[in-house]
Design a protein around this motif. Sequence first.
Motif, mmCIF file in Angstrom:
data_model
loop_
_atom_site.group_PDB
_atom_site.id
_atom_site.type_symbol
_atom_site.label_atom_id
_atom_site.label_comp_id
_atom_site.label_asym_id
_atom_site.label_seq_id
_atom_site.Cartn_x
_atom_site.Cartn_y
_atom_site.Cartn_z
ATOM 1 N N SER A 158 -14.340 -11.475 33.474
ATOM 2 C CA SER A 158 -14.962 -11.056 34.720
ATOM 3 C C SER A 158 -16.220 -10.257 34.385
ATOM 4 N N PHE A 159 -17.262 -10.449 35.181
ATOM 5 C CA PHE A 159 -18.491 -9.688 34.988
ATOM 6 C C PHE A 159 -18.593 -8.534 35.984
ATOM 7 N N ALA A 160 -17.486 -8.110 36.571
ATOM 8 C CA ALA A 160 -17.506 -7.004 37.519
ATOM 9 C C ALA A 160 -17.997 -5.730 36.841
ATOM 10 N N SER A 161 -19.018 -5.116 37.421
ATOM 11 C CA SER A 161 -19.641 -3.942 36.806
ATOM 12 C C SER A 161 -18.712 -2.730 36.760
ATOM 13 N N GLY A 162 -17.762 -2.688 37.680
ATOM 14 C CA GLY A 162 -16.851 -1.548 37.706
ATOM 15 C C GLY A 162 -16.021 -1.384 36.453
ATOM 16 N N GLN A 163 -15.965 -2.414 35.614
ATOM 17 C CA GLN A 163 -15.215 -2.301 34.371
ATOM 18 C C GLN A 163 -15.879 -1.351 33.381
ATOM 19 N N TRP A 164 -17.190 -1.139 33.515
ATOM 20 C CA TRP A 164 -17.890 -0.320 32.517
ATOM 21 C C TRP A 164 -18.774 0.782 33.098
ATOM 22 N N THR A 165 -19.080 0.746 34.390
ATOM 23 C CA THR A 165 -19.950 1.785 34.946
ATOM 24 C C THR A 165 -19.311 3.172 34.867
ATOM 25 N N GLY A 166 -17.982 3.231 34.871
ATOM 26 C CA GLY A 166 -17.306 4.527 34.793
ATOM 27 C C GLY A 166 -17.610 5.286 33.521
ATOM 28 N N PHE A 167 -17.860 4.577 32.423
ATOM 29 C CA PHE A 167 -18.263 5.258 31.195
ATOM 30 C C PHE A 167 -19.540 6.070 31.428
ATOM 31 N N GLY A 168 -20.503 5.450 32.105
ATOM 32 C CA GLY A 168 -21.759 6.141 32.363
ATOM 33 C C GLY A 168 -21.608 7.282 33.341
ATOM 34 N N VAL A 169 -20.777 7.087 34.356
ATOM 35 C CA VAL A 169 -20.522 8.167 35.310
ATOM 36 C C VAL A 169 -19.896 9.362 34.603
ATOM 37 N N ALA A 170 -18.899 9.117 33.763
ATOM 38 C CA ALA A 170 -18.242 10.207 33.043
ATOM 39 C C ALA A 170 -19.221 10.942 32.135
ATOM 40 N N ALA A 171 -20.091 10.192 31.441
ATOM 41 C CA ALA A 171 -21.071 10.824 30.560
ATOM 42 C C ALA A 171 -22.037 11.699 31.355
ATOM 43 N N ALA A 172 -22.530 11.170 32.489
ATOM 44 C CA ALA A 172 -23.486 11.919 33.299
ATOM 45 C C ALA A 172 -22.856 13.157 33.922
ATOM 46 N N ALA A 175 -11.889 7.427 31.341
ATOM 47 C CA ALA A 175 -12.588 6.677 32.387
ATOM 48 C C ALA A 175 -12.584 5.173 32.120
ATOM 49 N N GLY A 176 -12.743 4.779 30.865
ATOM 50 C CA GLY A 176 -12.830 3.356 30.546
ATOM 51 C C GLY A 176 -11.570 2.574 30.863
ATOM 52 N N PRO A 177 -10.443 2.940 30.285
ATOM 53 C CA PRO A 177 -9.219 2.171 30.530
ATOM 54 C C PRO A 177 -8.718 2.244 31.964
ATOM 55 N N GLU A 178 -9.074 3.304 32.703
ATOM 56 C CA GLU A 178 -8.564 3.450 34.059
ATOM 57 C C GLU A 178 -9.507 2.874 35.117
ATOM 58 N N ALA A 179 -10.599 2.254 34.686
ATOM 59 C CA ALA A 179 -11.476 1.567 35.630
ATOM 60 C C ALA A 179 -10.766 0.335 36.193
ATOM 61 N N PRO A 180 -11.180 -0.148 37.353
ATOM 62 C CA PRO A 180 -10.574 -1.375 37.888
ATOM 63 C C PRO A 180 -10.725 -2.524 36.899
ATOM 64 N N GLN A 181 -9.635 -3.146 36.539
ATOM 65 C CA GLN A 181 -9.671 -4.235 35.556
ATOM 66 C C GLN A 181 -9.710 -5.574 36.278
ATOM 67 N N ASN A 182 -10.896 -5.914 36.755
ATOM 68 C CA ASN A 182 -11.057 -7.088 37.599
ATOM 69 C C ASN A 182 -10.746 -8.386 36.866
ATOM 70 N N LEU A 183 -10.009 -9.231 37.528
ATOM 71 C CA LEU A 183 -9.858 -10.606 37.067
ATOM 72 C C LEU A 183 -11.061 -11.413 37.542
ATOM 73 N N PRO A 184 -11.361 -12.537 36.880
ATOM 74 C CA PRO A 184 -12.413 -13.404 37.424
ATOM 75 C C PRO A 184 -12.076 -13.791 38.858
ATOM 76 N N GLN A 185 -13.095 -13.792 39.730
ATOM 77 C CA GLN A 185 -12.835 -14.048 41.136
ATOM 78 C C GLN A 185 -12.646 -15.535 41.396
ATOM 79 N N GLY A 186 -11.933 -15.832 42.487
ATOM 80 C CA GLY A 186 -11.659 -17.210 42.852
ATOM 81 C C GLY A 186 -12.883 -17.927 43.385
#
Length: 445
Positions: A149-163, A182-193
Amino acid sequence: MRLVTQRFADFACDAGRRDLPDMVIEKTQRAILDTIAALLGGVPTENARLSRIAARACFGAGAAHAWFAEAGLHPLGALFANCAAASSLDVDDGHCLAAGHPGAAIVPAVLMEAARLGSDGRDVLTATALGYDVALRIAAARRFTDTMSFASGQWTGFGVAAAIGWLRGMQVDQLAHALAIAGPEAPQNLPQGDCQASSVKGSSPWSTVSAVFAAGRAEAGMSGSIDLLDRAHAYDVGALTADLGSRWLIAETYLKPYAACRYTHPVIDAVLALVADRDPGLPIDRLVVEIFPEARKLPNEIAPKSLEGGQFSVPFAAALAALRGAAAFRPLRPCSLMDPEVVALAAKVEIRYPHDLAGIFPRRTPARVTMVAGARERVIDVPLPLGDANNPMDDLAVGEKLHDLGRDILSRAELDQLIRSVGLLKQGEIAPLLICLAAQPSAEQ
């Protein structure tokens, strides 16, 4: 040897002792203005409206603002609502190698935290640049697969936590654990239908809320798996910190002139060029779009039933651009979905995935479009869509984007003041911007 999360924490905690390069300050200020423009345009959407209702129901009341909409929300509820609005139109910024969107998560989090702490404008710029750098490095270093999945929520939390951690002055070990939580607890999106586009988008709202909570838990003494980024099967570990502190990835981001998925942007650019000198008396018989194969993942609805469906449809975007021009994407409106001429032309769009465009994504997002009108056939290649880091939008273009997306929310004078207030951040002033963000809708609807 220091682990990657620890090296990121070292980098962030040391940032206050360095001056950001002028180019990074300029790019960061533009990113903030662009995200606010995206948020303004998103405020009236159903996605944002329903998110505000749910945020109030889930988090309760408080003293925080859902910007340009309503006050009286719990801070986490307002943060959720602001992130949802910023991502609702899919007109927020992105990064090619990261294959996603940082601003809709990081900018609202930084501005709300800075307001809470009484930070100044320079702090906002530093925290934002740090957040982008950490998040984009992690996203760009992932091992890409066909099924991910290319959902941005999987990795944006790292940046939020750093900031957030930098703004709070967290210690290095605390900040490293904030990233690791922050990383492991981000939404772990599956590829969308394939049946329809989702209003959930890239899950940036939940990712941002969980990252703020992760920072608080790390401050309280909780720990995470701080080796989570040192896993060669998941990341190009060397790339994560290569040129850290000298190469700022916020300078490599793209901005979006059209409220549609980035995959559609080279198509829109090509179509706009093709119709610019077309005889208006000649109907368009056919459009052939050649694009990179990752675009197969889009729903590509001919007659989308929602804004999300329109945003994620190559044939609909091509037809709308051909018949209604660039203005139809600033913003994309529900009435366009019911335009019978647009839907009829969308049905005449053929999509191809040629070999010469394979293996290019995510480094580039090119397209080639052929238009047949009467006896004339013309072809245009777009290797770099407008807004790409190497084909950029300048400050004037971003200001025009804000005016276009915000004209149903604020008056022209208020929009001009908003642009000026973002420009004051590098002088250390944040109060004028916070006043603008708290403004209630005043323009005629």
